[in-house]
Design an enzyme around this catalytic site. Structure first.
Site, PDB file in Angstrom:
ATOM      1  N   THR A 155      -0.270  -5.639  -0.396  1.00  0.00           N
ATOM      2  CA  THR A 155      -1.616  -5.741   0.177  1.00  0.00           C
ATOM      3  C   THR A 155      -2.569  -6.489  -0.738  1.00  0.00           C
ATOM      4  OG1 THR A 155      -1.286  -3.725   1.414  1.00  0.00           O
ATOM      5  CG2 THR A 155      -3.549  -4.335   1.003  1.00  0.00           C
ATOM      6  N   ASP A 167       3.642   0.590  -2.406  1.00  0.00           N
ATOM      7  CA  ASP A 167       4.667   1.554  -1.991  1.00  0.00           C
ATOM      8  C   ASP A 167       5.726   1.797  -3.066  1.00  0.00           C
ATOM      9  OD1 ASP A 167       3.333   1.571   0.391  1.00  0.00           O
ATOM     10  OD2 ASP A 167       5.054   1.039   1.649  1.00  0.00           O
ATOM     11  N   LYS A 177       2.754   7.083  -6.569  1.00  0.00           N
ATOM     12  CA  LYS A 177       1.828   6.991  -5.440  1.00  0.00           C
ATOM     13  C   LYS A 177       1.849   8.339  -4.730  1.00  0.00           C
ATOM     14  CE  LYS A 177       0.828   4.266  -1.289  1.00  0.00           C
ATOM     15  NZ  LYS A 177       1.118   3.077  -0.503  1.00  0.00           N
TER      16      LYS A 177
HETATM   17  N1  GLU Z   1       3.912  -1.454   2.221  1.00  0.00           N
HETATM   18  C1  GLU Z   1       3.352  -2.570   1.583  1.00  0.00           C
HETATM   19  C2  GLU Z   1       3.767  -2.684   0.122  1.00  0.00           C
HETATM   20  O1  GLU Z   1       4.007  -1.745  -0.541  1.00  0.00           O
HETATM   21  C3  GLU Z   1       1.864  -2.626   1.698  1.00  0.00           C
HETATM   22  C4  GLU Z   1       1.168  -1.485   0.996  1.00  0.00           C
HETATM   23  C5  GLU Z   1       0.421  -1.913  -0.225  1.00  0.00           C
HETATM   24  O2  GLU Z   1       0.558  -2.960  -0.798  1.00  0.00           O
HETATM   25  O3  GLU Z   1      -0.363  -1.080  -0.617  1.00  0.00           O
HETATM   26  O4  GLU Z   1       3.838  -3.779  -0.359  1.00  0.00           O
END
Ligand code: GLU
Length: 431
Positions: free
Chosen positions: A100, A177, A255
């Protein structure tokens, strides 16, 4: 599935196109948001709107609903900042992996897409250039659930290469993640790395009003600029507001929440430091200072390693073949480090076959202690080793690394109980 005839007609009459900010009104109720493409799985009379919060909602449009265009999407010219190196500033390399933090909402498709270029990434947080000369490279553009061992290996090699070419710090934008897994992998692969290597993420992409992308990135850069600590760390929001950020030891962090900005927590240790919005850093303990030395990446990993969470009723007939086909298994056991009797048998067999069996606890907080109850004692005498307060996923990453970097199973066991990257306080590791 496409829109119903009625809805198509209303959109046409309003001249509403994907990306427009529209209002959908019916009686006293009004919804305003950006029109997203119609999902195949949405009903034909449902519109998808992206709200200001960044979330999408579906609205059923009825015969008496009114649609109106409020604003067309504007085309924003991206200003490229001067990138000439400034004397007196440290040199940081940004190695982006995706997630993200490196993503933008594409208002045409409604999807969150990763940054396409390194400059796009730095332009999203131009203030970084006041802190350091930034060299950026996009290594991967993936969400972190797609990271695997070969990504960790490539990343560790690139980090070492950047440090050996003069980077004072390496900052790694990463999906949240699996950021803890990557941080653990880099912690073992890079060992006593002589500079800060800091992973940073975001729970909301940088073009959302509530984004934590630039604040986390700035806190990360400020911590690196202090130049007081070498090692692998994770920097994320400490609290919900924008004024406190935690620096976590890379092998001690998890996390803990799916979406909150403060979802990352150090487990069984306090965070290594707190960064305040004004840039001041409060350290919580002794950290290894940076040095002029070279970085080396030991990236071998044995992927014949599994991580299993015990649950009541776990069936050895199902998991026996998985365990017996591995070279090493980490169990997230119950409480102090237990599994039920039927599973004890299979773990004993695995130890006899020379498979390294490592016990951690699914409690996360506290440490394993297999000497308290009979189940634990039986497991110890079967040859199961216990790794104290190490997180199960960290033990899993470490076991892959230990198996690939040791001469025998006994050697790997010794490595597992010896702290190598602050991943455990050694108090109750038992061989
Ligand atoms: N699930 C994705 C990842 O871990 C998006 C969540 C994020 O970056 O916080 O890359």
């Amino acid at each position: 599935m496409v829109y119903s005839e009625m809805l198509l007609k209303k959109l046409k009459e309003a001249d509403a196109k994907e990306g427009d900010r529209i209002s959908v009104r019916r009686g006293d109720e009004e919804y305003v948001g950006r029109l997203m493409p119609h999902h195949d799985f949405s009903a034909p009379d449902v519109l998808i709107l992206k709200m200001k919060s960044g979330y999408n909602i579906g609205i059923r449009v009825l015969g008496d609903s009114e649609i109106e265009v409020i604003e067309r999407p504007s085309i924003v010219a991206v200003k490229r900042e001067e990138t000439k190196a400034r004397e007196g500033l440290p040199n940081f390399t940004l190695v982006s992996t995706g997630g993200t933090i490196a993503s933008f909402v594409d208002y045409r498709t409604g999807a969150v897409r990763p940054a396409m270029s390194a400059s796009e990434l730095v332009d999203a947080v131009p203030e970084l250039r006041d802190i350091a000369n930034i060299k950026a490279r996009v290594l991967f553009s993936i969400f972190s659930e797609n990271m695997n061992v070969s990504h960790w290996q490539e990343l560790a090699d690139v980090v070492a290469e950047e440090i050996n070419s003069g980077a004072d710090a390496v900052i790694i934008p990463h999906g949240t993640d699996t950021m803890g897994y990557t941080a653990a992998a880099l912690s073992f692969m890079l060992g006593d790395v002589p500079r800060p290597v800091v992973l940073v993420g975001a729970q909301r992409s940088s073009d959302r009003p509530s984004s934590d992308a630039s604040s986390n990135m700035m806190a990360c850069a400020r911590f690196c600029a202090e130049g007081k600590a070498a090692g692998v760390f994770v920097v994320m929001h400490e609290a919900l507001g924008d004024d406190l950020f935690s620096v976590h030891i890379g092998s001690r962090v998890r996390k803990m929440h799916t979406s909150r900005r403060d979802s990352f927590k150090s487990v069984n240790v306090p965070p290594a430091a707190t960064v305040r919005k004004d840039g001041s850093v409060e350290y919580r303990g002794e950290l290894r200072p940076p040095s002029k030395g070279k970085a080396a990446a030991r990236t071998a990993m044995d992927e014949r390693t599994v991580l299993l969470q015990y649950y009541p009723g776990m069936d050895p007939k199902v998991f026996g073949p998985v365990i017996m086909g591995s070279r090493g298994v980490v169990i997230a056991g119950t409480g102090l480090g237990h599994v039920g009797e039927p599973m004890c048998g299979i773990l004993k067999e695995a130890c006899e076959k020379g498979i390294v069996v490592v016990m951690t606890s699914q409690c996360l907080g506290g440490t394993t202690n297999m000497n308290v109850y009979d189940t634990g004692r039986d497991l110890i005498s079967a040859g199961v080793i216990s790794v104290g307060d190490m997180l199960p996923e960290v033990a899993y990453v470490k076991l892959m690394w230990a198996l690939a970097n040791s001469k025998s199973a006994d050697d790997a066991k010794r490595m597992m109980v010896e702290p190598m990257a602050n991943e455990t306080g050694s108090r109750r590791c038992v061989l």
